[in-house]
Design a protein around this motif. Structure first.
Motif, mmCIF file in Angstrom:
data_model
loop_
_atom_site.group_PDB
_atom_site.id
_atom_site.type_symbol
_atom_site.label_atom_id
_atom_site.label_comp_id
_atom_site.label_asym_id
_atom_site.label_seq_id
_atom_site.Cartn_x
_atom_site.Cartn_y
_atom_site.Cartn_z
ATOM 1 N N LEU A 108 -3.182 -6.370 -0.435
ATOM 2 C CA LEU A 108 -3.644 -5.310 -1.338
ATOM 3 C C LEU A 108 -4.453 -4.260 -0.576
ATOM 4 C CD1 LEU A 108 -4.678 -7.334 -4.529
ATOM 5 C CD2 LEU A 108 -2.755 -5.765 -4.289
ATOM 6 N N ALA A 109 -5.307 -4.717 0.332
ATOM 7 C CA ALA A 109 -6.117 -3.780 1.120
ATOM 8 C C ALA A 109 -5.207 -2.911 1.992
ATOM 9 C CB ALA A 109 -7.116 -4.545 1.974
ATOM 10 N N LYS A 110 -4.208 -3.530 2.636
ATOM 11 C CA LYS A 110 -3.275 -2.763 3.465
ATOM 12 C C LYS A 110 -2.474 -1.790 2.611
ATOM 13 C CE LYS A 110 -2.780 -6.160 7.145
ATOM 14 N NZ LYS A 110 -1.895 -7.148 7.790
ATOM 15 N N SER A 111 -2.082 -2.248 1.420
ATOM 16 C CA SER A 111 -1.324 -1.387 0.510
ATOM 17 C C SER A 111 -2.159 -0.171 0.100
ATOM 18 C CB SER A 111 -0.912 -2.197 -0.725
ATOM 19 O OG SER A 111 -0.318 -1.374 -1.685
ATOM 20 N N ARG A 112 -3.419 -0.412 -0.204
ATOM 21 C CA ARG A 112 -4.310 0.714 -0.570
ATOM 22 C C ARG A 112 -4.467 1.666 0.614
ATOM 23 N NH1 ARG A 112 -7.971 -3.542 -2.658
ATOM 24 N NH2 ARG A 112 -7.250 -3.951 -4.755
ATOM 25 N N LYS A 113 -4.616 1.095 1.830
ATOM 26 C CA LYS A 113 -4.782 1.918 3.022
ATOM 27 C C LYS A 113 -3.541 2.764 3.253
ATOM 28 C CE LYS A 113 -5.850 1.526 7.942
ATOM 29 N NZ LYS A 113 -6.094 0.615 9.056
ATOM 30 N N VAL A 114 -2.367 2.128 3.120
ATOM 31 C CA VAL A 114 -1.114 2.864 3.306
ATOM 32 C C VAL A 114 -0.975 3.948 2.240
ATOM 33 C CG1 VAL A 114 1.415 2.634 3.177
ATOM 34 C CG2 VAL A 114 0.076 1.014 4.531
ATOM 35 N N ALA A 115 -1.353 3.643 1.005
ATOM 36 C CA ALA A 115 -1.264 4.636 -0.071
ATOM 37 C C ALA A 115 -2.180 5.820 0.240
ATOM 38 C CB ALA A 115 -1.633 3.997 -1.409
ATOM 39 N N LEU A 116 -3.376 5.539 0.749
ATOM 40 C CA LEU A 116 -4.302 6.620 1.116
ATOM 41 C C LEU A 116 -3.730 7.438 2.272
ATOM 42 C CD1 LEU A 116 -7.761 4.804 0.894
ATOM 43 C CD2 LEU A 116 -6.861 6.546 -0.659
ATOM 44 N N GLU A 117 -3.127 6.780 3.251
ATOM 45 C CA GLU A 117 -2.525 7.489 4.375
ATOM 46 C C GLU A 117 -1.368 8.366 3.904
ATOM 47 O OE1 GLU A 117 -1.457 4.564 7.296
ATOM 48 O OE2 GLU A 117 -3.552 4.143 7.831
ATOM 49 N N VAL A 118 -0.559 7.831 2.981
ATOM 50 C CA VAL A 118 0.560 8.616 2.440
ATOM 51 C C VAL A 118 0.036 9.859 1.722
ATOM 52 C CG1 VAL A 118 2.396 8.592 0.692
ATOM 53 C CG2 VAL A 118 2.195 6.709 2.312
#
Length: 166
Positions: A108-118
């Protein structure tokens, strides 16, 4: 004290007038002695058999007690193994649940990070497009200005002069 065959054999009876026939009494006593000896021998054999059977009975009782104790110990060991296995299974299950929770939280943390990067990349792409559009529009505006015609004419004259000198 019990009567022995020797006691019977050595027994002497007093004599009286008109008593029993001595030979018949002696024959009878001899028969009693034989029968009594046989009974004593049989009694001794039976006592020996009883003793042997009692020893066997004691032996089997001892074996039964040992087997009973062994079964109890085996049952206790089996119960302990079963309880230890249950505890270990519960520990493994808890550890697995903790690992699963950790993996989910990491994901979930990685997913949030990737979403923020996107989102950041989308913003940067939008800014880049706006700047590029502005640059292209500025270049088009420069191209549409009248000054380019004069540059072209001057450039051609310079090229002709250069050719003549050569």
């Amino acid at each position: 004290m019990p009567l022995t065959p020797l006691d019977i054999h050595n027994k002497e009876f007093g004599r009286r007038l008109r008593g029993y026939d001595e030979d018949q009494v002696n024959e009878f006593l001899d028969q009693v002695i034989k029968d009594y000896e046989a009974v004593i021998r049989e009694n001794k054999e039976l006592q020996n058999q009883i003793f042997a059977l009692q020893e066997k009975l004691d032996h089997f009782a001892n074996i039964e007690e040992t087997l009973s104790k062994t079964i109890i110990v085996a049952q206790e060991a089996a119960d302990e193994v079963r309880n230890n296995a249950k505890k270990e299974a519960q520990l493994i299950l808890k550890e697995s649940e903790k690992n699963a929770d950790r993996i989910i939280n990491d994901s979930l943390a990685k997913s949030r990070k990737v979403a923020l990067e996107v989102e950041e990349l989308k913003k940067q792409a939008s800014i880049y497009r706006a700047r590029f559009r502005t640059l292209v529009e500025a270049q088009l505006e420069l191209l549409s200005m009248d000054g380019w015609d004069k540059l072209e004419t001057a450039s051609e004259s310079t090229q002709q002069a250069h050719r003549q000198t050569i």
